[in-house]
Design a protein around this motif. Sequence first.
Motif, PDB file in Angstrom:
ATOM      1  N   SER A   6     -21.442  40.610  26.953  1.00 22.41           N
ATOM      2  CA  SER A   6     -20.836  39.850  25.852  1.00 22.41           C
ATOM      3  C   SER A   6     -20.254  38.532  26.354  1.00 22.41           C
ATOM      4  CB  SER A   6     -19.735  40.692  25.195  1.00 22.41           C
ATOM      5  OG  SER A   6     -19.066  39.962  24.194  1.00 22.41           O
ATOM      6  N   SER A   7     -19.607  38.563  27.516  1.00 22.86           N
ATOM      7  CA  SER A   7     -19.026  37.348  28.090  1.00 22.86           C
ATOM      8  C   SER A   7     -20.104  36.348  28.499  1.00 22.86           C
ATOM      9  CB  SER A   7     -18.164  37.704  29.308  1.00 22.86           C
ATOM     10  OG  SER A   7     -17.053  38.484  28.927  1.00 22.86           O
ATOM     11  N   ILE A   8     -21.215  36.864  29.042  1.00 24.04           N
ATOM     12  CA  ILE A   8     -22.327  35.981  29.421  1.00 24.04           C
ATOM     13  C   ILE A   8     -22.934  35.330  28.182  1.00 24.04           C
ATOM     14  CG2 ILE A   8     -24.668  35.944  30.383  1.00 24.04           C
ATOM     15  CD1 ILE A   8     -23.784  38.131  32.332  1.00 24.04           C
ATOM     16  N   THR A   9     -23.064  36.108  27.107  1.00 33.60           N
ATOM     17  CA  THR A   9     -23.573  35.566  25.845  1.00 33.60           C
ATOM     18  C   THR A   9     -22.658  34.469  25.322  1.00 33.60           C
ATOM     19  OG1 THR A   9     -24.563  37.706  25.262  1.00 33.60           O
ATOM     20  CG2 THR A   9     -24.239  36.123  23.479  1.00 33.60           C
ATOM     21  N   SER A  85      -8.707  41.883  16.358  1.00 33.08           N
ATOM     22  CA  SER A  85      -9.947  41.862  17.134  1.00 33.08           C
ATOM     23  C   SER A  85     -10.576  40.481  17.144  1.00 33.08           C
ATOM     24  CB  SER A  85     -10.945  42.875  16.548  1.00 33.08           C
ATOM     25  OG  SER A  85     -11.241  42.551  15.192  1.00 33.08           O
ATOM     26  N   SER A  86     -10.064  39.569  16.322  1.00 31.32           N
ATOM     27  CA  SER A  86     -10.599  38.208  16.259  1.00 31.32           C
ATOM     28  C   SER A  86     -10.120  37.345  17.422  1.00 31.32           C
ATOM     29  CB  SER A  86     -10.195  37.541  14.936  1.00 31.32           C
ATOM     30  OG  SER A  86     -10.737  38.249  13.827  1.00 31.32           O
ATOM     31  N   ILE A  87      -9.081  37.783  18.122  1.00 27.43           N
ATOM     32  CA  ILE A  87      -8.581  37.063  19.287  1.00 27.43           C
ATOM     33  C   ILE A  87      -9.364  37.544  20.504  1.00 27.43           C
ATOM     34  CG2 ILE A  87      -6.566  36.537  20.689  1.00 27.43           C
ATOM     35  CD1 ILE A  87      -6.406  35.476  17.838  1.00 27.43           C
ATOM     36  N   SER A  88     -10.123  36.634  21.110  1.00 31.60           N
ATOM     37  CA  SER A  88     -11.048  37.013  22.184  1.00 31.60           C
ATOM     38  C   SER A  88     -10.360  37.699  23.358  1.00 31.60           C
ATOM     39  CB  SER A  88     -11.813  35.783  22.678  1.00 31.60           C
ATOM     40  OG  SER A  88     -10.915  34.789  23.161  1.00 31.60           O
ATOM     41  N   GLY A  89      -9.162  37.230  23.712  1.00 33.91           N
ATOM     42  CA  GLY A  89      -8.465  37.791  24.864  1.00 33.91           C
ATOM     43  C   GLY A  89      -8.026  39.224  24.676  1.00 33.91           C
ATOM     44  N   ASN A  90      -7.946  39.679  23.425  1.00 34.63           N
ATOM     45  CA  ASN A  90      -7.487  41.042  23.158  1.00 34.63           C
ATOM     46  C   ASN A  90      -8.477  42.109  23.626  1.00 34.63           C
ATOM     47  OD1 ASN A  90      -5.159  40.056  22.063  1.00 34.63           O
ATOM     48  ND2 ASN A  90      -5.753  40.354  19.927  1.00 34.63           N
ATOM     49  N   ALA A  99     -11.798  44.167  33.621  1.00 37.29           N
ATOM     50  CA  ALA A  99     -11.734  42.880  32.922  1.00 37.29           C
ATOM     51  C   ALA A  99     -11.978  41.689  33.843  1.00 37.29           C
ATOM     52  CB  ALA A  99     -10.371  42.723  32.246  1.00 37.29           C
ATOM     53  N   ILE A 100     -11.930  41.893  35.153  1.00 40.58           N
ATOM     54  CA  ILE A 100     -11.958  40.769  36.091  1.00 40.58           C
ATOM     55  C   ILE A 100     -13.214  39.911  35.943  1.00 40.58           C
ATOM     56  CG2 ILE A 100     -12.021  40.106  38.527  1.00 40.58           C
ATOM     57  CD1 ILE A 100     -10.220  42.484  39.133  1.00 40.58           C
ATOM     58  N   LEU A 101     -14.394  40.527  36.035  1.00 37.10           N
ATOM     59  CA  LEU A 101     -15.640  39.750  35.964  1.00 37.10           C
ATOM     60  C   LEU A 101     -15.863  39.116  34.602  1.00 37.10           C
ATOM     61  CD1 LEU A 101     -18.196  38.689  37.230  1.00 37.10           C
ATOM     62  CD2 LEU A 101     -19.305  40.894  36.738  1.00 37.10           C
ATOM     63  N   PRO A 102     -15.792  39.873  33.500  1.00 39.52           N
ATOM     64  CA  PRO A 102     -16.004  39.234  32.195  1.00 39.52           C
ATOM     65  C   PRO A 102     -14.949  38.184  31.867  1.00 39.52           C
ATOM     66  CG  PRO A 102     -15.238  41.492  31.923  1.00 39.52           C
ATOM     67  CD  PRO A 102     -15.611  41.330  33.364  1.00 39.52           C
ATOM     68  N   ALA A 103     -13.708  38.412  32.298  1.00 42.38           N
ATOM     69  CA  ALA A 103     -12.647  37.427  32.047  1.00 42.38           C
ATOM     70  C   ALA A 103     -12.903  36.159  32.845  1.00 42.38           C
ATOM     71  CB  ALA A 103     -11.287  38.016  32.396  1.00 42.38           C
ATOM     72  N   PHE A 104     -13.400  36.308  34.067  1.00 46.60           N
ATOM     73  CA  PHE A 104     -13.729  35.145  34.897  1.00 46.60           C
ATOM     74  C   PHE A 104     -14.827  34.322  34.230  1.00 46.60           C
ATOM     75  CE2 PHE A 104     -16.222  32.948  38.102  1.00 46.60           C
ATOM     76  CZ  PHE A 104     -15.247  32.292  38.830  1.00 46.60           C
ATOM     77  N   ILE A 105     -15.874  34.985  33.767  1.00 49.90           N
ATOM     78  CA  ILE A 105     -16.982  34.290  33.105  1.00 49.90           C
ATOM     79  C   ILE A 105     -16.495  33.577  31.852  1.00 49.90           C
ATOM     80  CG2 ILE A 105     -19.179  34.612  31.893  1.00 49.90           C
ATOM     81  CD1 ILE A 105     -19.682  37.029  33.758  1.00 49.90           C
ATOM     82  N   GLN A 106     -15.710  34.282  31.062  1.00 48.60           N
ATOM     83  CA  GLN A 106     -15.250  33.725  29.797  1.00 48.60           C
ATOM     84  C   GLN A 106     -14.244  32.587  29.993  1.00 48.60           C
ATOM     85  OE1 GLN A 106     -14.692  36.385  26.443  1.00 48.60           O
ATOM     86  NE2 GLN A 106     -12.661  35.517  26.063  1.00 48.60           N
ATOM     87  N   ASN A 107     -13.316  32.769  30.922  1.00 45.23           N
ATOM     88  CA  ASN A 107     -12.251  31.778  31.082  1.00 45.23           C
ATOM     89  C   ASN A 107     -12.678  30.538  31.853  1.00 45.23           C
ATOM     90  OD1 ASN A 107     -10.039  33.170  29.727  1.00 45.23           O
ATOM     91  ND2 ASN A 107     -10.122  34.632  31.392  1.00 45.23           N
ATOM     92  N   SER A 205      -5.401  36.461  30.821  1.00 46.86           N
ATOM     93  CA  SER A 205      -6.289  37.603  30.581  1.00 46.86           C
ATOM     94  C   SER A 205      -5.964  38.770  31.520  1.00 46.86           C
ATOM     95  CB  SER A 205      -7.751  37.184  30.788  1.00 46.86           C
ATOM     96  OG  SER A 205      -8.162  36.251  29.822  1.00 46.86           O
ATOM     97  N   MET A 206      -5.616  38.442  32.769  1.00 41.56           N
ATOM     98  CA  MET A 206      -5.281  39.493  33.724  1.00 41.56           C
ATOM     99  C   MET A 206      -3.956  40.163  33.357  1.00 41.56           C
ATOM    100  SD  MET A 206      -7.741  39.899  35.869  1.00 41.56           S
ATOM    101  CE  MET A 206      -8.674  39.717  34.336  1.00 41.56           C
ATOM    102  N   LEU A 207      -3.017  39.386  32.863  1.00 44.62           N
ATOM    103  CA  LEU A 207      -1.739  39.967  32.422  1.00 44.62           C
ATOM    104  C   LEU A 207      -1.963  40.920  31.264  1.00 44.62           C
ATOM    105  CD1 LEU A 207       0.594  36.822  32.586  1.00 44.62           C
ATOM    106  CD2 LEU A 207       0.567  38.783  34.149  1.00 44.62           C
ATOM    107  N   VAL A 208      -2.856  40.544  30.369  1.00 42.75           N
ATOM    108  CA  VAL A 208      -3.184  41.406  29.236  1.00 42.75           C
ATOM    109  C   VAL A 208      -3.924  42.655  29.707  1.00 42.75           C
ATOM    110  CG1 VAL A 208      -4.601  41.585  27.144  1.00 42.75           C
ATOM    111  CG2 VAL A 208      -3.246  39.529  27.559  1.00 42.75           C
ATOM    112  N   ALA A 209      -4.856  42.454  30.662  1.00 41.86           N
ATOM    113  CA  ALA A 209      -5.677  43.566  31.140  1.00 41.86           C
ATOM    114  C   ALA A 209      -4.873  44.614  31.888  1.00 41.86           C
ATOM    115  CB  ALA A 209      -6.795  43.034  32.032  1.00 41.86           C
TER     116      ALA A 209
END
Length: 211
Positions: A6-9, A85-90, A99-107, A205-209
Motif C-alpha cells: 500500500s505504501s509503495i502504491t 481511517s482517513s488519516i494516513s498515519g493512523n 511500521a518501519i519500512l512502510p512508514a519510511f516509504i510513505q514519509n 509515525s514511529m511514535l504512533v506505531a
Amino acid sequence: MELVISSITTMFVNLILFSSVPAAWWFFRHRKEEGFFQWVGLYKPQLKTKWYVLLAFAVLYYFFYNFDFTQFIDPKTLEYIEDSSSISGNVFAGIGAAAILPAFIQNFIANGVAEEILYRGFLCKRFCSKAGIVKGVLLQAVLFGLMHNILYVIAGLDVGLWYHTLVFIFTGMGALLLGCLNEKLFNGSILPSILLHGTGNFIVSMLVAFS
C-alpha cells in the motif's frame, strides 16, 4: 506485507501526481536550458551562510516541530481525528516494528520527495523568481497550508474551522521554514527540506506505531 504494498502504491501515485505539473512545465519551457533535476532543485546542497545561522535554524526548527499544537484542540475533535481511517498515519498505530519500512516509504518518498518537488522545488522557485525570495517562500507556504485543509475536506472529515486554522498555521509555518532552509541557507537545493520533512513525519509515525 499488505501495508508495504500500500505504501509503495501511494509512493508511485504521489510521485506522479506531484511531479506531473513541474515535469510538464519544465519540458515545454525549460528543457533546453537545464536538466529537470537541476531545474527543480534535486542537486547537492551547499551551505551559503555562517554555521551559527544554521545552528540557530536547527534550534528554531526543533522547537517548532516539538511544539504540541494539539493542546489547543478540543479532546473530542482530537479523538475523532485519531480514530479516523482517513488519516494516513493512523494505519501505523500500535503495530510496532512492522511500521518501519512502510512508514519510511510513505514519509520519505511518497510525502517528502513528492511534496518537496512540487512545493519547494517547483512553486517556491517559480514564485521566488517572479516576486523575490521572501514573497516566494511565503506564497508557497500559504499554498502548502491550504493543501492540508483541502485534503481534510476531501476526506470528509468534520473537524471544524478552529482545527482547520491550526492545521493551516502549523503546516504553513513548516513550509515557510523549509523554504527558507533551501533558498536562504543552502544553494536552492531541496534535499535539505526533503530530509527534514521526511525525518519529521517518520518520527511521528514511529511514535504512533510504538505507542
